[in-house]
Enzyme design. Structure first.
Site, PDB file in Angstrom:
ATOM      1  N   GLU A  73       0.819  -1.212   0.000  1.00 50.33           N
ATOM      2  CA  GLU A  73       0.000   0.000   0.000  1.00 50.33           C
ATOM      3  C   GLU A  73       0.856   1.268   0.000  1.00 50.33           C
ATOM      4  O   GLU A  73       1.833   1.373   0.727  1.00 50.33           O
ATOM      5  CB  GLU A  73      -0.921   0.020   1.225  1.00 50.33           C
ATOM      6  CG  GLU A  73      -1.895  -1.156   1.290  1.00 50.33           C
ATOM      7  CD  GLU A  73      -2.908  -1.171   0.150  1.00 50.33           C
ATOM      8  OE1 GLU A  73      -3.052  -0.139  -0.540  1.00 50.33           O
ATOM      9  OE2 GLU A  73      -3.555  -2.220  -0.055  1.00 50.33           O
ATOM     10  N   CYS A 126      -8.009  -1.522   8.119  1.00 49.34           N
ATOM     11  CA  CYS A 126      -6.610  -1.532   7.666  1.00 49.34           C
ATOM     12  C   CYS A 126      -6.138  -0.118   7.339  1.00 49.34           C
ATOM     13  O   CYS A 126      -5.043   0.290   7.755  1.00 49.34           O
ATOM     14  CB  CYS A 126      -6.437  -2.446   6.452  1.00 49.34           C
ATOM     15  SG  CYS A 126      -6.600  -4.186   6.884  1.00 49.34           S
ATOM     16  N   HIS A 151      -1.205  -5.605   2.168  1.00 49.14           N
ATOM     17  CA  HIS A 151      -2.397  -6.466   2.179  1.00 49.14           C
ATOM     18  C   HIS A 151      -2.054  -7.822   1.566  1.00 49.14           C
ATOM     19  O   HIS A 151      -1.358  -7.882   0.544  1.00 49.14           O
ATOM     20  CB  HIS A 151      -3.530  -5.831   1.351  1.00 49.14           C
ATOM     21  CG  HIS A 151      -4.514  -5.052   2.165  1.00 49.14           C
ATOM     22  ND1 HIS A 151      -4.764  -3.713   1.950  1.00 49.14           N
ATOM     23  CD2 HIS A 151      -5.345  -5.430   3.185  1.00 49.14           C
ATOM     24  CE1 HIS A 151      -5.691  -3.302   2.815  1.00 49.14           C
ATOM     25  NE2 HIS A 151      -6.064  -4.321   3.568  1.00 49.14           N
TER      26      HIS A 151
END
Ligand code: PCA
Length: 203
Positions: free
Chosen positions: A78, A141, A165
């Site tokens: 991410e 998250c 992730h």
């Protein structure tokens, strides 16, 4: 060097969360780095405080938070966390905030301070499907990634931090009635080791 890895407890009717299962399999030391493993609750209210306490207790040099992204076919490194809580399903405490900030008055977004492209390239080089993702969503998250980056920035901490992730594990996918993408837990663990290796040996 001390590296904190966090994973989550199960949520959404699952009996495991592959993020923490993959972290549990990591050795306690990788090269010269000590690996610290912490499980976070899938809770908008308590995930941030548990993470903050872990940072204060262990004072790591780097933090990689990991979460499950059911339906993804590869590992997603991410790049961005946004100051938004917008849940379509309740968290494990029954809370589903809509259009709320993670931190009132905080900046709209933070970029990961992990080398996201180098990590992605290292995973791909070793045959693990991976890509840079430009949205960690608006659920717990993203909440954790934003909280981490806000802590680092607002306290001026010398910490590299970000979020990864992982897909469903093969065991989770095998129990579903429809076909969903999955990855073997060993490959997730290997992917996290490779990410750690990039942090230990920067270009
Ligand atoms: N995945 C969720 C929260 C916990 C987890 O493992 C998410 O992507 O927000």
């Amino acid at each position: 060097m001390k590296i904190l890895l966090t994973g989550f407890e199960p949520f959404g009717g699952e009996t495991i969360n592959p993020s923490f299962e993959a972290i549990k399999q990591l050795p306690d030391c990788i090269g010269s780095a000590e690996i610290i493993k912490v499980q976070l609750p899938v809770s908008f209210e308590s995930s941030g405080p548990v993470l903050t306490e872990a940072l204060e207790t262990y004072q790591p040099d780097a933090v990689i938070c990991v979460g499950q992204a059911g339906g993804y076919s590869g590992i997603a490194v991410e790049r961005v966390a946004v100051n938004l809580r917008d849940a379509t399903a309740a968290d494990n405490c029954g809370i589903a905030p809509e259009d709320q900030p993670v931190i009132a008055g905080g900046p709209d977004a933070y970029f990961s301070s992990l080398p996201v492209k180098e990590i992605t390239a290292a995973l791909k080089h070793h045959g693990i499907p991976a890509s840079v993702s430009n949205s960690a969503g608006t659920y717990v998250c993203n909440n954790v990634m934003y909280t981490l980056l806000h802590l680092i920035r607002s306290r001026n901490l010398p910490i590299q931090g970000g979020f990864i992730h992982v897909p469903y594990s093969m065991e989770q996918a095998a129990h579903k009635t429809s076909s969903v993408p999955s990855m073997a837990l060993e490959h997730m663990t290997k992917g996290l080791e490779l990410a750690i290796d990039v942090l230990i040996h920067p270009n």
